[in-house]
Design an enzyme around this catalytic site. Structure first.
Site, PDB file in Angstrom:
ATOM      1  N   ASP A 219     -18.123   8.044   2.695  1.00  0.00           N
ATOM      2  CA  ASP A 219     -18.126   7.677   1.279  1.00  0.00           C
ATOM      3  C   ASP A 219     -19.290   8.263   0.476  1.00  0.00           C
ATOM      4  OD1 ASP A 219     -17.266   6.311  -1.060  1.00  0.00           O
ATOM      5  OD2 ASP A 219     -18.681   4.695  -0.660  1.00  0.00           O
TER       6      ASP A 219
ATOM      7  N   CYS B 290      -1.493  -1.522 -13.427  1.00  0.00           N
ATOM      8  CA  CYS B 290      -2.944  -1.371 -13.581  1.00  0.00           C
ATOM      9  C   CYS B 290      -3.394  -2.094 -14.853  1.00  0.00           C
ATOM     10  CB  CYS B 290      -3.320   0.106 -13.662  1.00  0.00           C
ATOM     11  SG  CYS B 290      -5.090   0.386 -13.927  1.00  0.00           S
TER      12      CYS B 290
ATOM     13  N   CYS C 226      -3.689  -2.334  -7.700  1.00  0.00           N
ATOM     14  CA  CYS C 226      -2.831  -1.190  -7.381  1.00  0.00           C
ATOM     15  C   CYS C 226      -2.480  -1.118  -5.900  1.00  0.00           C
ATOM     16  CB  CYS C 226      -3.460   0.122  -7.856  1.00  0.00           C
ATOM     17  SG  CYS C 226      -5.007   0.554  -7.048  1.00  0.00           S
TER      18      CYS C 226
END
Length: 376
Positions: A134, A198, A243
């Site tokens: 990440d 969303c 989502c």
């Protein structure tokens, strides 16, 4: 031992140390990703949290000049919280996104990658390796896609047949030429649920995301939350799972077999007013192991205040007034005044007017006026 035998040994060992999925790809540049990143920045979609230049993010050899292949790993995480406490009047609770449940995933994945590196070195000490999770410059999702771990859905997540979208991703650059895996050819088809649901319209289609509008990003910012999003974040303290929750490919999936992912209901769904009164030391001791607090206490407390306004929690007004009057941080002070106005409405007019005379910070004064002039 030939390359395929070597690869199988690595796969078998990876599964033995808690890596759910592993894939391999070559270390040539990510040309398609480069085009996407150019558009991403040109459209103003970047969050500012991204690491590295476009060149560094798309050319693995800039991270390890001897790189010949990349190993991508995925570790599934739970998406259901057993025995979760109820959020009720007088005891409203916030929620950390599922990717922050358990120990910080950077720690979890780095531990597995370190073990995998040691194992590969034991087979061939000459192999050079560099792992990332990440915070590295490589795109975890793009590496996973090219390694055959899944395809990138319209929500921007890698969708794996076994893990759905609920997985932590990491990768290892290596100087060994592992045989690459085939990419998984699949798509979301006509499904558009994530885009349609969303809360802020941050998903712009084809897996693209406008980070500036994404609730997950917004909950991690440190300043005043833009007015247009305060009514959208609900009780989210960190991140947003909408989502993923609506994605049909996640139906029936809940990866809960990892012993080092320990779920703590009271911490992952904490009582909101308690977050406002917690000391720095207590906060670090209680929440410091979560990935969701990497930006510190202030964003979490700001979001907790907004959540109390969302619930119109009258029982929190005294605590909010105390925070507004005594906290030295303008963002927290101002948001608390705003929340008092949102909860009490006209009943807050005398209090806000009286405190307004004493306040000298213009940003805080603006929030005080907004609180009694607007209704979320």
């Amino acid at each position: 031992m030939n390359r395929h035998e070597f690869k199988q040994k690595v796969i078998d060992y990876a599964h033995s140390i808690g890596i759910d999925e592993i894939g391999f790809t070559h270390a040539e540049p990510f040309h398609e990703l480069r085009e996407k990143l150019v558009d991403y920045h040109a459209n103003g979609y970047a969050s500012g949290f991204e690491k590295g230049t476009i060149d560094e993010r798309t050319d693995p050899k800039l991270s390890l000049d001897s790189a010949q292949s990349i190993i991508s790993i995925a570790v599934g995480y739970p998406n259901r919280l057993p025995d979760a406490p109820k959020s009720r009047k007088g005891e409203r609770r916030g929620l950390f996104a599922r990717a922050s449940w358990g120990v910080d995933y950077h720690t979890l994945l780095n531990c597995r990658l370190e073990k995998l590196e040691a194992y590969i070195s034991s087979l061939d000490p000459s192999i050079e390796m560099k792992s990332m999770v990440d915070t590295g410059v490589m795109s975890d999702r793009e590496v996973a896609r090219r390694s055959g771990l899944g395809y990138i859905g319209k929500n921007g997540f890698v969708i794996n047949p076994n893990l759905g979208t609920y997985s932590y991703l990491g990768e290892m650059l290596t100087s060994y030429p592992f045989p690459p895996d085939e990419e998984l050819i699949d798509s979301c088809g006509d499904c558009n649920l994530c885009v349609d649901r969303c809360p802020t319209g941050a998903l712009v289609g084809n897996g693209q995301l406008n980070s500036q509008k994404c609730i997950s990003y917004l909950t991690q910012t440190k300043g005043f939350l833009p007015d247009e999003y305060r009514g959208k974040i609900g009780n989210r303290l960190y991140g947003c799972d909408t989502c993923q929750q609506v994605c049909p490919r996640n139906k029936g999936i809940n990866t809960d077999h990892h012993d080092d992912i320990v779920l703590e209901p009271e911490i992952l769904k904490p009582e909101l007013t308690g977050l406002l009164e917690i000391s720095n030391r207590e906060f670090k001791e209680t929440y410091g192991h979560l990935a969701g607090v990497w930006r510190g206490k202030k964003p979490i407390q700001r979001n907790a205040i907004i959540a109390l306004a969302h619930f119109k929690e009258e029982g929190a007004v005294d605590v909010l007034k105390s925070v507004a009057e005594n906290d030295p941080r303008p963002v927290i002070k101002g948001t608390a005044y705003w929340a008092v106005g949102q909860i009490e409405g006209d009943g807050a007019l005398d209090y806000i007017n009286e405190r307004f005379k004493m306040e000298t910070d213009e940003a805080v004064r603006d929030e005080m006026l907004k609180g009694i002039q607007e209704v979320v």
